[in-house]
Write an enzyme that holds these catalytic residues in place. Structure first.
Site, mmCIF file in Angstrom:
data_model
loop_
_atom_site.group_PDB
_atom_site.id
_atom_site.type_symbol
_atom_site.label_atom_id
_atom_site.label_comp_id
_atom_site.label_asym_id
_atom_site.label_seq_id
_atom_site.Cartn_x
_atom_site.Cartn_y
_atom_site.Cartn_z
ATOM 1 N N SER A 133 0.826 -1.206 0.000
ATOM 2 C CA SER A 133 0.000 0.000 0.000
ATOM 3 C C SER A 133 0.857 1.251 0.000
ATOM 4 O O SER A 133 1.968 1.250 0.501
ATOM 5 C CB SER A 133 -0.897 0.029 1.234
ATOM 6 N N LYS A 187 -4.674 -6.696 3.131
ATOM 7 C CA LYS A 187 -4.533 -5.536 2.229
ATOM 8 C C LYS A 187 -5.902 -5.169 1.651
ATOM 9 O O LYS A 187 -6.236 -3.987 1.518
ATOM 10 C CB LYS A 187 -3.533 -5.858 1.111
ATOM 11 N N HIS A 190 -7.731 -3.412 4.333
ATOM 12 C CA HIS A 190 -7.114 -2.082 4.426
ATOM 13 C C HIS A 190 -7.756 -1.156 3.386
ATOM 14 O O HIS A 190 -8.154 -0.031 3.685
ATOM 15 C CB HIS A 190 -5.600 -2.189 4.194
ATOM 16 N N ASN A 191 -7.865 -1.641 2.164
ATOM 17 C CA ASN A 191 -8.465 -0.810 1.106
ATOM 18 C C ASN A 191 -9.934 -0.527 1.388
ATOM 19 O O ASN A 191 -10.422 0.575 1.126
ATOM 20 C CB ASN A 191 -8.329 -1.484 -0.258
ATOM 21 N N GLU A 194 -10.071 2.114 3.793
ATOM 22 C CA GLU A 194 -9.720 3.351 3.067
ATOM 23 C C GLU A 194 -10.964 3.944 2.371
ATOM 24 O O GLU A 194 -11.187 5.162 2.418
ATOM 25 C CB GLU A 194 -8.642 2.982 2.042
HETATM 26 P P1 NBP Z 1 -1.097 -1.890 -13.894
HETATM 27 O O1 NBP Z 1 -2.049 -2.548 -12.962
HETATM 28 O O2 NBP Z 1 -1.563 -0.772 -14.722
HETATM 29 O O3 NBP Z 1 -0.501 -3.019 -14.864
HETATM 30 C C1 NBP Z 1 0.385 -2.716 -15.904
HETATM 31 C C2 NBP Z 1 1.529 -3.695 -15.945
HETATM 32 O O4 NBP Z 1 1.038 -5.026 -16.143
HETATM 33 C C3 NBP Z 1 2.472 -3.414 -17.093
HETATM 34 O O5 NBP Z 1 3.786 -3.664 -16.656
HETATM 35 C C4 NBP Z 1 2.020 -4.430 -18.134
HETATM 36 O O6 NBP Z 1 3.008 -4.777 -19.073
HETATM 37 C C5 NBP Z 1 1.737 -5.604 -17.244
HETATM 38 N N1 NBP Z 1 0.979 -6.675 -17.907
HETATM 39 C C6 NBP Z 1 -0.307 -6.726 -18.282
HETATM 40 BR BR1 NBP Z 1 -1.483 -5.334 -18.163
HETATM 41 N N2 NBP Z 1 -0.649 -7.893 -18.840
HETATM 42 C C7 NBP Z 1 0.461 -8.637 -18.793
HETATM 43 C C8 NBP Z 1 0.754 -9.956 -19.222
HETATM 44 N N3 NBP Z 1 -0.191 -10.745 -19.728
HETATM 45 N N4 NBP Z 1 2.010 -10.398 -19.064
HETATM 46 C C9 NBP Z 1 2.962 -9.608 -18.535
HETATM 47 N N5 NBP Z 1 2.745 -8.363 -18.098
HETATM 48 C C10 NBP Z 1 1.504 -7.876 -18.224
HETATM 49 O O7 NBP Z 1 0.222 -1.433 -13.100
HETATM 50 P P2 NBP Z 1 0.350 -0.624 -11.731
HETATM 51 O O8 NBP Z 1 -0.651 0.462 -11.595
HETATM 52 O O9 NBP Z 1 1.799 -0.330 -11.601
HETATM 53 O O10 NBP Z 1 -0.040 -1.712 -10.611
HETATM 54 C C11 NBP Z 1 0.658 -2.951 -10.494
HETATM 55 C C12 NBP Z 1 -0.045 -3.787 -9.433
HETATM 56 O O11 NBP Z 1 0.013 -3.101 -8.180
HETATM 57 C C13 NBP Z 1 -1.521 -4.039 -9.718
HETATM 58 O O12 NBP Z 1 -1.877 -5.310 -9.276
HETATM 59 C C14 NBP Z 1 -2.213 -2.985 -8.881
HETATM 60 O O13 NBP Z 1 -3.520 -3.348 -8.523
HETATM 61 C C15 NBP Z 1 -1.297 -2.929 -7.670
HETATM 62 N N6 NBP Z 1 -1.332 -1.674 -6.922
HETATM 63 C C16 NBP Z 1 -1.398 -0.496 -7.550
HETATM 64 C C17 NBP Z 1 -1.422 0.686 -6.827
HETATM 65 C C18 NBP Z 1 -1.469 2.006 -7.498
HETATM 66 O O14 NBP Z 1 -1.551 3.016 -6.790
HETATM 67 N N7 NBP Z 1 -1.389 2.067 -8.818
HETATM 68 C C19 NBP Z 1 -1.340 0.647 -5.432
HETATM 69 C C20 NBP Z 1 -1.232 -0.580 -4.817
HETATM 70 C C21 NBP Z 1 -1.227 -1.731 -5.566
HETATM 71 P P3 NBP Z 1 3.095 -3.965 -20.477
HETATM 72 O O15 NBP Z 1 3.861 -2.721 -20.169
HETATM 73 O O16 NBP Z 1 3.820 -4.903 -21.357
HETATM 74 O O17 NBP Z 1 1.691 -3.700 -20.922
#
Ligand code: NBP
Length: 484
Positions: A133, A187, A190-191, A194
């Site tokens: 988080s 987690k 937690h959300n 939130e």
């Molecule tokens: P995203 O959730 O937007 O996912 C994008 C990433 O997933 C890119 O690296 C993309 O690769 C990859 N990807 C996908 Br889509 N399909 C794929 C596949 N079939 N094989 C390999 N790679 C694949 O990214 P994020 O916002 O950085 O979040 C990452 C994780 O963290 C998620 O589970 C999210 O729920 C969690 N999270 C996010 C936050 C936040 O604030 N954003 C906070 C806490 C947790 P590509 O570049 O090749 O398309």
């Protein structure tokens, strides 16, 4: 990778917002970090923009990535939850060897984590579902991390995760939560908390804006003051920031040009679904999820705004409510409703832990949520103390400190719910939390009537207050009672 280059202590797969920032955080702490993303452009962008911040080993293929990790290999997946995570887990598992550790740091559903751990364990590997988080900023500078999975994986992972986690009073905001899905479960809750926390802040804003007639700038100042007391928290702090922002294009407060339809990615909904299955009332979180859904129901809102009878409404002025008193009452109503939401969230964690035999210690959560994560707040110290005093307390609301706080809040809370109803402003969490509170306090609930109804139409039987046994009234017969 050149022959002479060092192997990486940790690898990150998925270099979108979260993964790239997490990789940089590891690098800043002196770790050599292997990085891989399905599309190489993101890996390239990370190297171009931040490659000089530490030691990274970029790879173009997953095999190369795995080969660049020291043993036991440790790779954190930060990709979209769901099928993308399964795809990456399988690719890693194919390339890894016995004893290696795959960590899913995404927002995966805990039941997926339970399944994945079983599947991966069968292949001789270790799987850790870790809730992370803090969003983008947390990933870069110190998130709160909630790892599940086998305890032996924690031994290999703990020091690495401790080095990048947020730190409060010398305590890192990470600890082993429990086996398999425990980390992702907490987690998720937690959300959910939130969601409720954001909604109660939203309800306070709504009342100050459209009840007390204050401007966003004035309300921003009010939130700044609130942030110096019991409500001191990240969410209150950023609320003051958002409300003070002026839109450069129109000169209006930014809040007035933002469409009032709240998005959601699903963890709040999961929290409520899990709570329904566990039979735990998380009314604050539930109302917060529904409030977001209602806000986004644009066609329904377009049809109903100004088109449903309001009944006779009044104003705070006509009610003779003094503005300063009202503002303080709203602060107290917010605090009380927030207390209920946290108490309910911890109830859900207790129930989930019991259901899955996770042995989650609520004190750990109150400790690690104090920093790094979105719900970080001073108030969590009090929750930790409450569970320190009595780990088995039936409800956080019964803890002597919180009970004392409620003593000073409840009159204001009732006044706010009454006033909001009279002026016609929606307060789903304030009002439902008060009803929950009164339900907990009530000596008799209408559940007795419900049991009577159930027995009437379905012979579902009931118990009596005055003797043991299960009973049924012959409703369509002579209405005598029989023992069932
Ligand atoms: P995203 O959730 O937007 O996912 C994008 C990433 O997933 C890119 O690296 C993309 O690769 C990859 N990807 C996908 Br889509 N399909 C794929 C596949 N079939 N094989 C390999 N790679 C694949 O990214 P994020 O916002 O950085 O979040 C990452 C994780 O963290 C998620 O589970 C999210 O729920 C969690 N999270 C996010 C936050 C936040 O604030 N954003 C906070 C806490 C947790 P590509 O570049 O090749 O398309």
């Amino acid at each position: 990778m050149t022959e002479n280059s060092k192997l990486a202590e940790i690898g990150v797969v998925g270099l979108a917002v979260m993964g790239s920032n997490l990789a940089r955080n590891f690098a800043h702490k002196g770790h050599t970090v292997a990085v891989y993303n399905r599309s190489f452009s993101k890996t390239q962008a990370l190297m171009d923009n931040h490659g000089s911040e530490g030691t990274f080993i970029p790879s173009e293929t997953i095999e190369e990535f795995v080969a660049s990790l020291e043993k036991p290999r440790r790779a954190i997946i930060m990709v979209q939850a769901g099928p993308a995570t399964d795809a990456v887990i399988n690719q890693l598992a194919d390339a890894m060897e016995e004893g290696d550790i795959i960590i899913d740091g995404g927002n995966s559903l805990y039941t997926d984590t339970i399944r994945r751990e079983k599947e991966i364990a069968e292949r001789g590997l270790n799987f850790v579902g870790a809730g992370i988080s803090g969003g983008e900023e947390g990933a870069l500078n110190g998130p709160a991390i909630m790892p599940g999975g086998p305890a032996k994986s924690w031994e290999a992972l703990g020091p690495l995760l401790e080095s990048i986690a947020a730190n409060v009073d010398g305590t890192p905001c990470v600890t082993h939560i429990g086996p398999d899905g425990a980390g992702h479960f907490v987690k998720m809750v937690h959300n959910g908390i939130e969601y409720a926390d954001m909604q109660v802040i939203g309800e306070a804003y709504q009342l100050l804006r459209y009840g007390a007639g204050m401007t966003p700038a004035e309300i921003s100042e009010t939130f700044k003051t609130w942030n110096e007391g019991d409500l001191d928290s990240y969410l209150i702090e950023i609320t003051a920031e958002v409300l003070s922002q002026v839109d450069a294009e129109t000169g209006k407060p930014l809040i007035d040009v933002i469409v009032d339809a709240a998005g959601q990615k699903g963890t709040g909904r999961w929290t409520v679904k899990a709570a329904l299955d566990l039979g735990i009332p998380v009314t604050g979180i539930g109302e917060a999820v529904f409030a977001r859904a209602l806000s986004g129901a644009s066609a329904q809102r377009a049809a109903t705004v100004g088109n449903l009878p309001s009944g006779e409404l009044t104003t705070l002025e006509s009610l003779g409510v003094d503005k300063a008193t009202f503002v303080e009452d709203v602060r107290r109503a917010l605090y009380a409703s927030k207390l209920v939401a946290y108490a309910q969230g911890f109830d859900e964690i207790k129930a989930g832990s019991a259901e899955y035999n996770w042995g989650v210690d609520p004190r750990d959560l109150a400790t690690i949520w104090r920093g790094g994560c979105i719900i970080r707040a001073k108030f969590l110290n009090r929750i930790r103390e409450a569970y320190d005093t009595n780990p088995d307390v039936e409800s956080l609301l019964l803890d002597p400190y919180f009970k004392g706080e409620l003593e000073g809040l409840v009159d204001s809370w009732r006044r706010v719910v009454i006033a909001a109803t009279q002026i016609g402003q929606p307060i789903p969490v304030f009002a439902s939390s008060l009803s929950y509170y009164d339900s907990l306090r009530a000596e008799r609930l209408p559940a007795a009537l419900i049991q009577g109804q159930r027995d009437f139409f379905g012979a579902h039987t009931y118990k009596r207050v005055d003797k043991e046994g299960t009973f049924h009234t012959l409703w369509s017969g002579d209405r005598t009672e029989i023992e069932a």
